[in-house]
Enzyme design. Structure first.
Site, PDB file in Angstrom:
ATOM      1  N   HIS A 283      43.980  72.659  30.881  1.00 16.65           N
ATOM      2  CA  HIS A 283      42.335  73.348  29.893  1.00 16.65           C
ATOM      3  C   HIS A 283      42.659  74.811  31.090  1.00 16.65           C
ATOM      4  O   HIS A 283      42.903  75.092  32.685  1.00 16.65           O
ATOM      5  CB  HIS A 283      41.142  72.753  29.886  1.00 16.65           C
ATOM      6  CG  HIS A 283      40.962  72.069  31.505  1.00 16.65           C
ATOM      7  ND1 HIS A 283      39.959  72.836  32.360  1.00 16.65           N
ATOM      8  CD2 HIS A 283      40.966  71.226  32.158  1.00 16.65           C
ATOM      9  CE1 HIS A 283      39.389  72.685  33.387  1.00 16.65           C
ATOM     10  NE2 HIS A 283      39.991  71.090  33.273  1.00 16.65           N
TER      11      HIS A 283
ATOM     12  N   ASP B 119      39.640  76.658  30.744  1.00 16.63           N
ATOM     13  CA  ASP B 119      38.384  77.376  31.050  1.00 16.63           C
ATOM     14  C   ASP B 119      38.210  76.561  32.786  1.00 16.63           C
ATOM     15  O   ASP B 119      38.863  75.736  32.837  1.00 16.63           O
ATOM     16  CB  ASP B 119      37.013  76.725  29.974  1.00 16.63           C
ATOM     17  CG  ASP B 119      36.925  75.103  30.353  1.00 16.63           C
ATOM     18  OD1 ASP B 119      38.187  73.969  30.123  1.00 16.63           O
ATOM     19  OD2 ASP B 119      35.843  74.923  30.145  1.00 16.63           O
TER      20      ASP B 119
ATOM     21  N   GLU C 164      36.386  72.145  28.625  1.00 18.31           N
ATOM     22  CA  GLU C 164      36.442  70.697  29.183  1.00 18.31           C
ATOM     23  C   GLU C 164      35.484  70.920  29.925  1.00 18.31           C
ATOM     24  O   GLU C 164      34.998  69.885  29.869  1.00 18.31           O
ATOM     25  CB  GLU C 164      37.568  70.924  29.860  1.00 18.31           C
ATOM     26  CG  GLU C 164      38.100  69.100  30.379  1.00 18.31           C
ATOM     27  CD  GLU C 164      37.332  68.766  31.169  1.00 18.31           C
ATOM     28  OE1 GLU C 164      37.677  67.573  32.003  1.00 18.31           O
ATOM     29  OE2 GLU C 164      37.661  69.745  32.177  1.00 18.31           O
TER      30      GLU C 164
END
Length: 451
Positions: free
Chosen positions: A90, A92, A156
């Site tokens: 992920h 983020d 996430e």
């Protein structure tokens, strides 16, 4: 690391890996768009799209997920008839918290004392770089022997479930024989580890109201019900005297049977201040991997600076409950909400709202993929045997994938060992771990194809 072509190739690619991770870390890709610009996350997603396209991936796409964020998908075809492996990371990240606590700027990768510092270096932008390194090494040494799908999530850390709902609506997209989740970490630097269990999580927002408005504490204090005091009573009820979590109806007595966590080492890893005791009972592994744990994430109340002598009319808190394997997160959320309502004093008005959830996860470790990973890690970490550990955090996508593809094997590896200090100030990654785990992943793909 013993000399082999895969290892040699990855060693030669490490300067490029550092440059790419530097570019990725510079994006302030926090998927809370009330705090950080959406454009930062979108720019990070475009960077990943370009990177996958440059590596020869097909069907590269920005997926607009139902929570308003973007995930990045691509497929790299392998030989005809080969197995399919899904690689996850992920992009983020958590907010940097107090930037004044960082020794160097959080969104500027900085090398110091043999580590690379910056938000997302370990969790989990470094995980994407690990996948790219492994694939590049294979392409330089005979080719990638499996079909590879890559999915890089954009939310996430927020737990808003966008990718899970997208996957449920498009079940064919992420179908694979094996999934490698690059969002876990070794038990410690140099000790190869797969994470076999994850605690789930539920988050509940609580608001307590007692008065139509704040009141002068000299005139009304002593009889007027204080919402902040009521909230404090509620929050205190979630812990026993020893600090164990005490949510009514949620048992705190499970135990962990695998790799144990030395208490003094835990104190050092967690940077517990001298003389301060740990909370809970049982072994450290019991407490952080096998039992529920409640944390007060934030409280809305007047700050000390500028506070007035007032009885507070309202107060809010955000509570996180980590849920161990074997407990349904939705049921745990109901128990937490019922507990809060039952323990609110003085008939104060209380409202609870569930704002995030992820189910716990437990992997099947008796499978060909785990054997292939054990062999790969033995080469990448000479003299070390692969260990199995739990993780207190949650990765909600794991359970979604397990439900969608019940025959798929799911392995969790990654760069978030204790020194990485993920979610805290001064997050960092060990470039040595990045190099070794990239070797392990490349060799795993080769082993798995041949198994």
């Amino acid at each position: 690391m013993s000399s082999n072509p895969i290892a040699e190739t990855i060693a030669s690619l490490m300067p490029r890996a550092k440059a790419e991770l530097t570019e990725l870390v510079a994006f302030k890709s926090v998927a809370d768009f009330d705090q950080f610009p959406r454009s930062e996350s979108e720019a990070a997603a475009r960077w990943i799209t370009d990177a996958l396209t440059a590596e020869g991936f097909e069907d590269v796409a920005l997926l607009d997920t139902p929570d308003g964020t973007q995930s990045v998908y691509g497929c790299l075809p392998g030989p005809a008839g080969a197995r399919t492996v899904l690689l996850y990371a992920h992009y983020d990240v958590q907010p940097p918290l107090d930037e004044s606590g960082w020794t160097t700027p959080p969104f500027e990768l900085t090398e110091r004392d043999g580590r690379w510092y910056g938000r997302g270096t370990a969790d989990c932008k470094g995980g994407l770089i690990m996948h790219l390194l492994a694939l590049r090494a294979l392409k330089a040494n005979g080719g990638v022997p499996v079909h590879v799908k890559v999915i890089v999530e954009g939310s996430e850390e927020q737990g808003t479930g966008g990718l899970e709902r997208y996957a449920e609506a498009h079940p064919e997209l992420l179908a694979a024989d094996t999934v490698v989740i690059g969002d876990a970490g070794n038990f410690r630097v140099g000790l190869p580890t797969v994470t076999s269990t994850l605690r789930g999580m539920t988050m509940v927002r609580v608001q307590v109201d007692t008065l139509a408005g704040n009141l002068h504490s000299g005139q009304f204090g002593g009889a007027a019900p204080d919402a902040l005091a009521a909230l404090i009573r509620v929050l205190d009820s979630l812990r026993a005297e020893d600090g164990s979590t005490t949510v009514d109806g949620l048992g705190p007595t499970a135990s962990w049977k695998g790799l144990q966590y030395d208490e003094e080492q835990f104190r050092a890893d967690a940077k517990v201040l001298d003389g301060v005791g740990l909370t809970g009972s049982g072994t450290v592994a019991d407490r952080i991997w096998a039992r529920p744990a409640v944390t007060v994430l934030g409280i809305d109340c007047p700050p000390v600076v500028g506070a007035t002598p007032s009885v507070q009319a309202s107060a809010r808190a955000l509570i996180s409950l980590r849920v161990p394997p074997g407990v349904d997160a939705a049921e745990a959320a109901k128990l937490l909400q019922a507990h809060v309502e039952a323990h609110t004093p003085w008939n104060a008005r209380v409202r609870t709202e569930q704002v995030g959830q992820g189910q716990p996860f437990s992997a099947d470790t008796d499978s060909p993929a785990y054997a292939a990973m054990a062999d790969a890690m033995a080469v990448a970490y000479p003299g070390q045997e692969m260990q199995y550990a739990g993780q207190g955090g949650s990765i909600p996508l794991c359970n979604t994938l397990a439900a969608l593809y019940p025959q798929a094997e799911i392995l969790l590896i990654g760069l978030s060992e204790p020194e990485a200090q993920i979610h805290a100030v001064n997050e960092s990654v060990s470039p040595d771990e990045l190099e070794r785990l990239s070797v392990a992943e490349a060799l795993f793909l080769r082993n798995y194809a041949a198994s």
